[in-house]
Motif scaffolding. Structure first.
Motif, PDB file in Angstrom:
ATOM      1  N   ALA A   1       2.485   4.160   8.352  1.00 42.96           N
ATOM      2  CA  ALA A   1       1.075   3.946   8.684  1.00 42.96           C
ATOM      3  C   ALA A   1       0.216   3.989   7.433  1.00 42.96           C
ATOM      4  O   ALA A   1      -0.669   3.150   7.240  1.00 42.96           O
ATOM      5  CB  ALA A   1       0.617   5.010   9.689  1.00 42.96           C
ATOM      6  N   GLY A   2       0.472   4.976   6.556  1.00 45.72           N
ATOM      7  CA  GLY A   2      -0.292   5.060   5.324  1.00 45.72           C
ATOM      8  C   GLY A   2      -0.081   3.861   4.425  1.00 45.72           C
ATOM      9  O   GLY A   2      -1.030   3.320   3.848  1.00 45.72           O
ATOM     10  N   GLY A   3       1.162   3.413   4.303  1.00 43.13           N
ATOM     11  CA  GLY A   3       1.454   2.262   3.465  1.00 43.13           C
ATOM     12  C   GLY A   3       0.817   0.988   3.989  1.00 43.13           C
ATOM     13  O   GLY A   3       0.215   0.209   3.225  1.00 43.13           O
ATOM     14  N   LEU A   4       0.921   0.760   5.292  1.00 43.69           N
ATOM     15  CA  LEU A   4       0.330  -0.442   5.874  1.00 43.69           C
ATOM     16  C   LEU A   4      -1.184  -0.414   5.787  1.00 43.69           C
ATOM     17  O   LEU A   4      -1.821  -1.432   5.497  1.00 43.69           O
ATOM     18  CB  LEU A   4       0.786  -0.580   7.332  1.00 43.69           C
ATOM     19  N   ALA A   5      -1.778   0.761   6.036  1.00 44.17           N
ATOM     20  CA  ALA A   5      -3.237   0.865   5.951  1.00 44.17           C
ATOM     21  C   ALA A   5      -3.727   0.633   4.524  1.00 44.17           C
ATOM     22  O   ALA A   5      -4.715  -0.081   4.303  1.00 44.17           O
ATOM     23  CB  ALA A   5      -3.695   2.239   6.449  1.00 44.17           C
ATOM     24  N   ALA A   6      -3.039   1.228   3.544  1.00 45.00           N
ATOM     25  CA  ALA A   6      -3.443   1.041   2.144  1.00 45.00           C
ATOM     26  C   ALA A   6      -3.337  -0.420   1.733  1.00 45.00           C
ATOM     27  O   ALA A   6      -4.234  -0.965   1.085  1.00 45.00           O
ATOM     28  CB  ALA A   6      -2.581   1.921   1.240  1.00 45.00           C
ATOM     29  N   GLY A   7      -2.242  -1.072   2.110  1.00 41.40           N
ATOM     30  CA  GLY A   7      -2.075  -2.483   1.778  1.00 41.40           C
ATOM     31  C   GLY A   7      -3.124  -3.354   2.429  1.00 41.40           C
ATOM     32  O   GLY A   7      -3.684  -4.262   1.804  1.00 41.40           O
ATOM     33  N   GLY A   8      -3.429  -3.081   3.693  1.00 41.11           N
ATOM     34  CA  GLY A   8      -4.443  -3.861   4.392  1.00 41.11           C
ATOM     35  C   GLY A   8      -5.826  -3.689   3.793  1.00 41.11           C
ATOM     36  O   GLY A   8      -6.590  -4.653   3.675  1.00 41.11           O
ATOM     37  N   LEU A   9      -6.159  -2.462   3.390  1.00 40.84           N
ATOM     38  CA  LEU A   9      -7.476  -2.217   2.805  1.00 40.84           C
ATOM     39  C   LEU A   9      -7.634  -2.929   1.468  1.00 40.84           C
ATOM     40  O   LEU A   9      -8.716  -3.434   1.145  1.00 40.84           O
ATOM     41  CB  LEU A   9      -7.696  -0.712   2.637  1.00 40.84           C
ATOM     42  N   VAL A  10      -6.566  -2.950   0.669  1.00 39.01           N
ATOM     43  CA  VAL A  10      -6.627  -3.661  -0.608  1.00 39.01           C
ATOM     44  C   VAL A  10      -6.886  -5.149  -0.373  1.00 39.01           C
ATOM     45  O   VAL A  10      -7.680  -5.787  -1.078  1.00 39.01           O
ATOM     46  CB  VAL A  10      -5.320  -3.453  -1.398  1.00 39.01           C
ATOM     47  N   CYS A  11      -6.245  -5.719   0.640  1.00 36.46           N
ATOM     48  CA  CYS A  11      -6.376  -7.150   0.891  1.00 36.46           C
ATOM     49  C   CYS A  11      -7.717  -7.523   1.514  1.00 36.46           C
ATOM     50  O   CYS A  11      -8.221  -8.633   1.281  1.00 36.46           O
ATOM     51  CB  CYS A  11      -5.248  -7.616   1.812  1.00 36.46           C
ATOM     52  N   THR A  12      -8.314  -6.618   2.294  1.00 32.49           N
ATOM     53  CA  THR A  12      -9.523  -6.975   3.033  1.00 32.49           C
ATOM     54  C   THR A  12     -10.818  -6.489   2.394  1.00 32.49           C
ATOM     55  O   THR A  12     -11.859  -7.144   2.527  1.00 32.49           O
ATOM     56  CB  THR A  12      -9.452  -6.418   4.466  1.00 32.49           C
ATOM     57  N   LEU A  13     -10.770  -5.341   1.706  1.00 31.33           N
ATOM     58  CA  LEU A  13     -11.996  -4.758   1.153  1.00 31.33           C
ATOM     59  C   LEU A  13     -12.063  -4.837  -0.366  1.00 31.33           C
ATOM     60  O   LEU A  13     -12.915  -4.201  -0.983  1.00 31.33           O
ATOM     61  CB  LEU A  13     -12.144  -3.298   1.610  1.00 31.33           C
ATOM     62  N   GLY A  14     -11.170  -5.576  -0.975  1.00 36.74           N
ATOM     63  CA  GLY A  14     -11.258  -5.805  -2.405  1.00 36.74           C
ATOM     64  C   GLY A  14     -10.766  -4.665  -3.268  1.00 36.74           C
ATOM     65  O   GLY A  14     -11.202  -4.511  -4.408  1.00 36.74           O
ATOM     66  N   GLY A  15      -9.899  -3.846  -2.756  1.00 38.35           N
ATOM     67  CA  GLY A  15      -9.283  -2.813  -3.578  1.00 38.35           C
ATOM     68  C   GLY A  15     -10.076  -1.545  -3.756  1.00 38.35           C
ATOM     69  O   GLY A  15     -10.234  -1.067  -4.884  1.00 38.35           O
ATOM     70  N   PRO A  16     -10.617  -0.943  -2.676  1.00 40.29           N
ATOM     71  CA  PRO A  16     -11.255   0.362  -2.833  1.00 40.29           C
ATOM     72  C   PRO A  16     -10.225   1.420  -3.182  1.00 40.29           C
ATOM     73  O   PRO A  16      -9.056   1.305  -2.810  1.00 40.29           O
ATOM     74  CB  PRO A  16     -11.858   0.632  -1.450  1.00 40.29           C
ATOM     75  N   GLN A  17     -10.639   2.469  -3.905  1.00 45.04           N
ATOM     76  CA  GLN A  17      -9.680   3.521  -4.230  1.00 45.04           C
ATOM     77  C   GLN A  17      -9.319   4.327  -2.981  1.00 45.04           C
ATOM     78  O   GLN A  17      -8.158   4.645  -2.763  1.00 45.04           O
ATOM     79  CB  GLN A  17     -10.250   4.462  -5.296  1.00 45.04           C
ATOM     80  N   ALA A  18     -10.316   4.702  -2.190  1.00 45.46           N
ATOM     81  CA  ALA A  18     -10.110   5.487  -0.960  1.00 45.46           C
ATOM     82  C   ALA A  18      -9.272   6.729  -1.232  1.00 45.46           C
ATOM     83  O   ALA A  18      -8.562   7.205  -0.357  1.00 45.46           O
ATOM     84  CB  ALA A  18      -9.455   4.628   0.128  1.00 45.46           C
ATOM     85  N   ASN A  19      -9.349   7.245  -2.450  1.00 46.54           N
ATOM     86  CA  ASN A  19      -8.484   8.354  -2.860  1.00 46.54           C
ATOM     87  C   ASN A  19      -9.098   8.990  -4.112  1.00 46.54           C
ATOM     88  O   ASN A  19      -9.183   8.338  -5.157  1.00 46.54           O
ATOM     89  CB  ASN A  19      -7.082   7.815  -3.164  1.00 46.54           C
TER      90      ASN A  19
END
Length: 227
Positions: free
Chosen positions: A45-63
């Motif tokens: 879940a973490g891996g898929l969510a991180a990958g999706g966020l990079v693709c949709t929101l332009g690479g936020p750190q979120a960390n």
């Protein structure tokens, strides 16, 4: 450095909002997956969510670990970094509060380094029995947990820096894979958070702070941008 004009610009505050939203989504997805038994669901879940966020929101750190890495390598101003970390922690706390209202066991939200173990006890009033004492992970010590959390966070930061440096079109896949791999590798020792905000949010809403320092006590990133 950030100028007053930039501070008043919509771009700056949009960036802050993106960090809060991305962290809320990421932490919410991971906490939802925590209801499933075993570490695999959380890692995927973490891996898929991180990958999706990079693709949709332009690479936020979120960390905060990645944000601090950018600060250490002077790729981010102190004000932008501070605003980003505060937004990330706020997003994680909101996600944790929401998850606590719907999940049956809110203690399961916490990325635990300590687990309770039953030990024999003698009580003058109750006689012999069992009590539960905290033990630092089932397979190591606090030092072991710190070492694995450091390693997992380092490989995540390395993947993030490499993907940004080379502008890889597969950045989402690279980041998502690094998150999942780190969670699986460090999970048995430290919980595999790799994200201080992900650990902080549940700790705030549940009041469980056992060995929480492990999530913040590791080096955040390589000292140089990978080539």
């Amino acid at each position: 450095p950030l100028s007053p004009q930039e501070l008043r610009s919509g771009r700056f505050w949009r960036g802050v909002l993106v960090e809060a939203t991305a962290t809320l989504i990421f932490v919410g997805v991971v906490l939802g997956a925590s209801a499933a038994p075993g570490p695999l669901a959380r890692a995927l879940a973490g891996g898929l969510a991180a990958g999706g966020l990079v693709c949709t929101l332009g690479g936020p750190q979120a960390n905060p670990a990645l944000t601090l890495a950018l600060l250490c390598t002077r790729k981010l101003s102190a004000l932008r970094g501070a605003a980003g970390v505060l937004a990330q922690c706020a997003g994680a706390t909101l996600a944790s509060a929401a998850a606590r209202t719907v999940l049956p066991d809110d203690a399961g939200l916490v990325t635990r380094v300590s687990v309770p173990i039953p030990v024999p006890a003698l009580s003058p009033s109750c006689g012999t029995g069992q009590v539960s004492l905290p033990q630092v992970s089932a397979v190591g010590t606090a030092g072991t947990a710190l070492a694995w959390e450091t390693f997992a966070t380092f490989q995540l930061a390395l993947a993030a820096f490499a993907a940004a440096e080379h502008m890889a079109p597969q950045a989402g896949l690279a980041l998502g894979s690094a998150v999942a791999a780190g969670a699986l590798a460090a999970g048995p020792f430290s919980g595999g958070s790799m994200n201080p905000a992900r650990s902080l949010g549940p700790a705030i809403v549940t009041g469980i702070w056992d060995d929480h320092w492990v999530s913040w006590g590791h080096p955040q990133a390589p000292s140089e941008t990978p080539g």
